[in-house]
Design an enzyme around this catalytic site. Structure first.
Site, PDB file in Angstrom:
ATOM      1  CG  ASP A 728      -2.118   0.825   1.047  1.00 36.81           C
ATOM      2  OD1 ASP A 728      -2.977   0.800   1.934  1.00 36.81           O
ATOM      3  OD2 ASP A 728      -2.199   1.507   0.016  1.00 36.81           O
TER       4      ASP A 728
ATOM      5  CG  ASN B  81      -6.682   0.535  -1.084  1.00 37.73           C
ATOM      6  OD1 ASN B  81      -7.289   1.578  -0.894  1.00 37.73           O
ATOM      7  ND2 ASN B  81      -5.588   0.461  -1.817  1.00 37.73           N
ATOM      8  CB  VAL B  88      -8.104  -5.651   4.549  1.00 40.38           C
ATOM      9  CG1 VAL B  88      -7.855  -4.166   4.660  1.00 40.38           C
ATOM     10  CG2 VAL B  88      -9.578  -5.967   4.671  1.00 40.38           C
ATOM     11  CB  CYS B  89      -4.029  -4.610   0.514  1.00 35.62           C
ATOM     12  SG  CYS B  89      -2.352  -4.150   0.174  1.00 35.62           S
ATOM     13  CB  ILE B  90      -4.809  -1.397   5.247  1.00 34.28           C
ATOM     14  CG1 ILE B  90      -4.830   0.054   5.724  1.00 34.28           C
ATOM     15  CG2 ILE B  90      -4.859  -2.354   6.402  1.00 34.28           C
ATOM     16  CD1 ILE B  90      -6.108   0.406   6.443  1.00 34.28           C
TER      17      ILE B  90
END
Lengths: 742, 170
Positions: A728, B81, B88-90
Site C-alpha cells: 500500500d 485496496n 484487506v491490503c492496508i
C-alpha cells in the site's frame, strides 16, 4: 449518525427475523437430520463392506504363505511328526496326510495342484467383491455336489445290503428310504440352482443327476445293474461341470479384458505412482496383510498357551517367540511391518483423542506409523532375518521391537508437546482435559524407565542397546521439560502483570534439556569407543559411531551454542535500558502500550522516555530495534548517550550487564585404532538407514525446536505470501494517538 | 506464548465492550477461540459506501501483538485496496520492516502499540478514501479513477445487497 445506526440495526433485525422463520428452521432441521442419518448409514455400509471384503480375501494370502513355507518339501517327505511341530497342528492334518498318501500323487500332479492353488489365491486377491462372492458360491456348489455324491453312494450300499432282488412297494414303510433320499437330492439341487444362477431349462434338468440310482431302483432295476446307474450319475456330473466351465469361459475372458482396460485407464489418468496407490487401496492390501499376520499370530499364541501348557508368567517371551515363528517369508515380514504400522497409528490416534489435540503440521507419514514400519522392514532385511533360527530371530526381534517402541515414544512426545504448550492459553479447557494431558506426559516419563529395565533383562548390553537407552533418557528429559513449561505457563496465565522471570525459567528449562541430550549422546560415544577397544574394530560399529558423532553430538552442540547466543543477545539488549522506580510508576499510573496492563512493579524506560514492561519490550526488540510508540531507532551508541544524559535528571540507573558466558564446546576424543578383527556377517547391524529416519525426525525436531526456541525471543515468523507483490502506498495519514505520552 | 496474546486480546475485548467506537462492532467468534474475531463495519457517511454494513473477519497470530493480524471481508466488496477474495491490503496490517518498494514509511506499518480499534478505524478511513497508487484490486482502482459514477453505482448495489434490499431501479 446514531439515528442512522438505530435504523440500520432495526432494519437488520427485521430482515433476520424474516429470514429465520419457524417454517424454514423446521425444514432445515429435518433436512439436517436426514443428512446425518444418511451419513451414518453410509459409514456403516462402507465399514461392513470393508470387513466383508477383507475376510473374503484372507484365504488368498494364507494359501500363498503356506505354499512358500513348504515349497521345498515333496509329499513323501511330509510326515506326521513334522506337521505336529507346525502352528497348524490343531487342524486335522493326519487325516489329510493319509488322504494324500493313499491317493499316490505323483510329481506332475503336485505341480498342477500348486499352480491351481496359486491361481485360486490370485483370484481371491484380485476379484471384485461381487465376483468374489460368486466364486465362493461356486465352491459351495462343488461341495454340495460332493454331498450329493456321498448320499448316492450311501443309498447304493444300503440297497445292496437288503438283498431283495425285486423291489415290491406293497407298503408305505418301504417308501421311506427311497423317499427321503429323493427329497434330499431335490433339496441339494434347489440349493445348487440358486448358487450357480442357472438360467436355462437344460441346465436345470441336468442338475439332479444323482437321483438316477433312486429312480432306476424304483423302476425295477436289478441289483447288479444299480452300480452302473451310480457310475452314470458320476459321469453326468463331471460332464455337467466341464460344460458349465466351458460355458463360462468366454465370460471370464471378457471380464479379464475389461479389468485390464480399467487398470490401464487408472494408470493413464493418475500416473504411475498414483496409479499404484489407487490399486493398492482398492485391493485393500494393507488390511489384508494386517489381518493375515494377526490371524497367524493368534494361532501361534493358541498353540503356545493351550497345547504346550505354558503359563501367563512367560507372556513376554511367548509373544516374541510367536512373532519370530510367524515371520518366515517376505509376505509375513510385510504383514508384520504393516501390523506394527497400524498399532503405532492407533496408539497415536488414541493419544490425540484423549488429549483433544488437533492434527499437527508435521509430515503425514510421521504420524501414521509408517516410520516404524519401514524401520522394521529395513532392519530385518539387512540382518538376514528370514534365514535365521528361532532363537536368533527372537533376540534380534526383541531389539527391533525396542527400537520401534523408542520411535513410538518420540512420536507421542511430539503430539503431547504441542497440546501441553497450547493448553494454558485456552480459557475454557476443562480440568479433566488438563488432567488427561498431564497423565500422558507423566506416562512418557515413566514408560522409558520400564522399557529400559525390561530390555536390560532380555538383551546383553551393546552399542545398540546403549543408543536405545540414550533415546529413552532423551524422551524422559523432554517430557519433564514440557511438564515444567506447562506449570510456568499456567502461572503466567493466572498472574496479572507480565512476569519478567518467566522467560528466564523457560530458557533454563530448555538449556537443561539440551544439556541432558548432549550428555546422553556423549555417554553413548564413550561406550562405543570402549567397546571398540575391548571387542575389536569393526566397520559396522565404526560407521555407527561416526554417524552418531556427526548427527547426535556435533549438530546438537551447534544448535545449543546458537540458542545460547541468541538468548544472550536479547538479554543484553534489554539490560541496556534503565529501570523505572516504583515511585515513578505510581506517579504515572500508566499502562504498558504493548500488553495493555498496568505497570505497577516494574518497567523499562526507552531513550525516548517511553515506559514499557521489560518482558514486553524484550520480545519486541527481537523483532525490530525501534521504539514501539514513536519508532525511534535504538542503536547501541544511542543507549550510551541517552543513558548518560538521563543521569542528569536524577533518575535511578540500574545498568545490569547480562551474563555473556558462553560454553566452550569440548573436542570429542579421537578414537583409538583397534586391531582389525571382523565379526560374523550375521552380526553386522547397519544403522545408517535407521539413523536416516531418526536424522530426518531430528531434523524436523530441530526445526521445531529452533522455531520454539526462537519464539522465546519472538522473531518475525509471518509468512509474507499474502502481501508479497502488493504494497500500500503511504498516502494515508495515520496519526498515532499519543494518549500514553500524557 | 499464546497466553500472552490471549491476555491482550481479552483486554482489548473488554475495552471494546465498555467503550465501543461508533459504527464498529467487533467480538470473538466464540469464547473458546479468542484468535478469530468477527466484526461489522458501517460504511462512512457521505461516501458511496454509506448506510452499508460490511461483515469481516480478523485472524490473530499466536505471537500477537508482535505480529499483525490478518483481516478479510466476508461479503463481496468492490474497493481498490481489497482483494477479490476479501483480504484487506492496508499499511497498518503489514509486518514491521522497511518496505522494499519504498511506498510506506516504517512508522505506518504494524507496531505492538496498535490495537483492534485502530485497525478498524483505519479500515473505515480506507473505505472513505481509497488509495489507487498500489491497488489490490486493479479493476476497482481503474474504475474509481476513470469512471467514478460506475464505481459508485456498483458500491450502492453492494450496499443494498448487504442490507438484503431489492436492486435499485435506477
Amino acid at each position: 449518525m446514531e439515528g442512522v445506526m438505530e435504523n440500520v440495526g432495526g432494519l437488520m433485525q427485521n430482515i433476520r427475523r424474516r429470514h429465520m422463520s419457524i417454517t424454514e428452521m423446521t425444514e432445515e432441521s429435518v433436512r439436517l437430520g436426514v443428512a446425518q442419518m444418511d451419513t451414518g448409514f453410509k459409514k456403516i455400509k462402507e465399514m461392513s463392506i470393508m470387513v466383508l471384503e477383507t475376510g473374503l480375501r484372507l484365504p488368498g494370502l494364507l494359501f500363498i504363505e503356506l505354499l512358500w513355507r513348504y515349497q521345498g518339501f515333496s509329499f513323501e517327505d511330509i510326515s506326521d511328526d513334522m506337521m505336529k511341530q507346525t502352528p497348524l497342528s490343531y487342524f486335522d492334518i493326519p487325516t489329510m496326510l493319509d488322504f494324500v498318501h493313499r491317493r499316490n500323487f505323483d510329481h506332475h500332479a503336485a505341480i498342477i495342484l500348486s499352480y491351481f492353488v496359486i491361481f485360486i489365491s490370485l483370484m481371491f486377491l484380485t476379484l471384485p467383491l461381487s465376483r468374489l462372492i460368486r466364486m465362493y458360491s461356486h465352491f459351495l456348489s462343488v461341495f454340495l455336489f460332493g454331498v450329493a455324491y456321498k448320499l448316492s453312494a450311501i443309498y447304493v450300499d444300503l440297497e445292496m445290503k437288503t438283498g431283495e432282488e425285486e423291489l415290491k412297494l406293497d407298503g408305505l414303510i418301504k417308501l421311506e428310504r427311497h423317499g427321503f433320499h429323493f427329497l434330499a437330492q431335490m433339496l441339494l439341487v434347489v440349493l445348487q440352482s440358486m448358487l450357480l444362477e442357472v438360467d436355462g431349462e437344460p441346465w436345470r434338468v441336468a442338475l439332479p443327476v444323482f437321483a438316477l440310482p433312486i429312480v432306476a431302483r424304483m423302476c425295477g432295476c436289478p441289483m447288479d445293474k444299480l452300480k452302473n446307474a451310480h457310475n452314470y450319475a458320476c459321469t453326468g456330473t463331471m460332464i455337467f461341470i466341464a460344460t458349465y466351465m466351458l460355458y463360462r469361459a468366454p465370460s471370464l475372458i471378457k471380464s479379464t479384458k475389461t479389468a485390464l482396460r480399467q487398470i490401464k485407464a487408472v494408470f493413464m489418468v493418475h500416473g504411475l505412482a498414483d496409479g499404484v496407490a489407487v490399486l493398492w487401496r482398492k485391493l485393500r492390501i494393507l488390511e489384508l496383510l494386517t489381518f493375515t499376520w494377526i490371524t497367524m499370530f493368534l494361532m501361534v499364541l493358541y498353540v503356545e498357551l493351550i497345547d504346550k501348557g505354558r503359563t501367563w508368567s512367560e507372556v513376554g517371551r511367548i509373544l516374541l517367540t510367536g512373532v519370530a515363528e510367524t515371520t518366515n517369508t517376505p509376505i509375513t515380514l510385510a504383514a508384520l511391518a504393516v501390523s506394527v504400522s497400524y498399532v503405532c497409528k492407533w496408539i497415536a490416534d488414541l493419544t490425540k483423542l484423549i488429549t483433544g489435540g488437533t492434527r499437527s503440521h508435521g509430515h503425514v507419514l510421521a504420524h501414521s506409523g509408517y516410520t516404524e514400519a519401514v524401520s522394521v522392514v529395513i532392519l530385518c532385511i539387512q540382518t538376514g532375518f528370514l534365514g535365521m533360527q528361532v532363537e536368533q530371530k527372537t533376540i534380534l526381534l526383541a531389539l527391533v521391537l525396542y527400537i520401534v517402541i523408542s520411535a513410538l515414544l518420540q512420536s507421542l512426545f511430539e503430539i503431547i508437546e504441542v497440546v501441553l504448550l497450547n493448553l494454558p492459553s485456552s480459557p475454557t479447557a476443562s480440568r479433566a482435559r488438563h488432567a488427561r494431558c498431564i497423565c500422558i506426559a507423566l506416562l512418557l516419563v515413566v514408560i522409558p524407565f520400564f522399557t529400559t529395565k525390561t530390555m536390560l533383562a532380555l538383551l546383553p548390553i551393546d552399542i545398540y542397546t546403549a543408543i536405545i537407552i540414550a533415546n529413552s533418557a532423551t524422551v524422559t528429559a523432554r517430557a519433564i521439560g514440557v511438564i515444567l513449561k506447562y506449570i510456568v505457563l499456567i502461572v503466567e496465565t493466572k498472574s496479572e502483570e507480565p512476569w519478567e522471570g518467566i522467560d528466564d525459567l523457560t530458557y533454563y528449562i530448555d538449556c537443561a534439556n539440551k544439556g541432558i541430550e548432549l550428555l546422553a549422546a556423549k555417554v553413548v560415544m564413550v561406550f562405543g569407543c570402549m567397546q571398540v577397544v575391548k571387542v575389536g574394530f569393526s566397520f559396522a560399529t565404526f560407521a555407527i559411531l561416526l554417524f552418531h558423532v556427526i548427527v547426535n553430538i556435533y549438530k546438537r552442540l551447534e544448535h545449543t551454542v546458537s540458542f545460547i547466543k541468541n538468548r544472550n543477545a536479547a538479554v543484553k539488549n534489554i539490560n541496556r535500558l534503565s529501570k523505572a522506580d516504583v515511585v515513578q510508576l505510581r506517579e504515572r499510573e500508566d499502562v504498558c502500550a504493548i500488553c495493555f496492563i498496568e505497570m505497577k512493579e516494574e518497567a523499562r524506560i526507552t531513550p525516548c522516555k517511553h515506559y514499557f514492561h521489560g518482558p514486553c519490550l524484550r520480545k519486541w526488540l527481537a523483532v525490530k530495534m525501534v521504539c514501539p510508540l514513536c519508532y525511534t531507532y535504538m542503536k547501541e551508541d544511542d543507549f550510551d548517550s541517552k543513558s548518560s544524559s538521563s543521569g542528569t535528571l536524577n533518575e535511578v540507573q540500574q545498568n545490569e550487564e547480562g551474563a555473556a558466558v558462553e560454553e566452550n564446546p569440548e573436542n570429542p576424543e579421537e578414537q583409538p585404532e583397534a586391531p582389525n578383527a571382523e565379526r560374523a556377517p550375521g552380526d553386522m547391524f547397519d544403522w545408517d538407514d535407521l539413523f536416516g529416519f531418526r536424522a530426518e525426525r531430528e531434523t524436523r525436531n530441530r526445526n521445531e525446536q529452533r522455531i520454539h526456541g526462537a519464539r522465546d525471543m519472538w522473531p518475525l515468523l509471518v509468512d509474507n505470501d499474502a502481501y508479497e507483490s502488493d504494497s500500500d502506498a503511504g498516502s494515508e495519514e495515520l496519526v498515532i494517538e499519543e494518549e500514553n505520552n500524557n | 506464548m499464546a497466553g500472552y496474546a490471549l491476555k491482550r486480546l481479552m483486554t482489548e475485548y473488554k475495552e471494546l465492550t465498555t467503550r465501543p467506537p461508533e459504527g464498529i462492532i467487533a467480538a470473538p467468534i466464540d469464547e473458546d477461540n479468542f484468535f478469530e474475531w468477527e466484526c461489522l463495519i458501517t460504511g462512512p457517511e457521505e461516501t458511496c459506501f454509506a448506510n452499508g454494513v460490511f461483515p469481516a473477519r480478523i485472524t490473530f497470530p499466536q505471537d500477537y501483538p508482535l505480529s499483525p493480524p490478518k483481516m478479510r471481508f466476508t461479503c463481496g466488496i468492490f474497493h481498490p485496496n481489497i482483494y477479490a477474495d476479501g483480504r484487506v491490503c492496508i499499511s497498518i496490517l503489514h509486518a514491521p520492516g522497511d518496505d522494499p518498494t519504498g511506498y510506506e514509511l516504517s512508522n505506518e506499518r504494524w507496531s505492538p502499540v496498535q490495537s483492534i480499534e485502530k485497525i478498524l478505524l483505519s479500515v473505515v478511513s480506507m473505505l472513505a478514501e481509497p488509495n489507487d497508487e498500489s491497488p489490490a484490486n486493479v479493476s476497482a482502482a481503474k474504475m474509481w479513477r476513470e469512471d467514478r459514477a460506475q464505481f459508485e453505482k456498483i458500491a450502492d448495489s453492494l450496499v443494498r445487497k448487504t442490507l438484503c434490499l431489492p436492486a435499485s431501479e435506477v
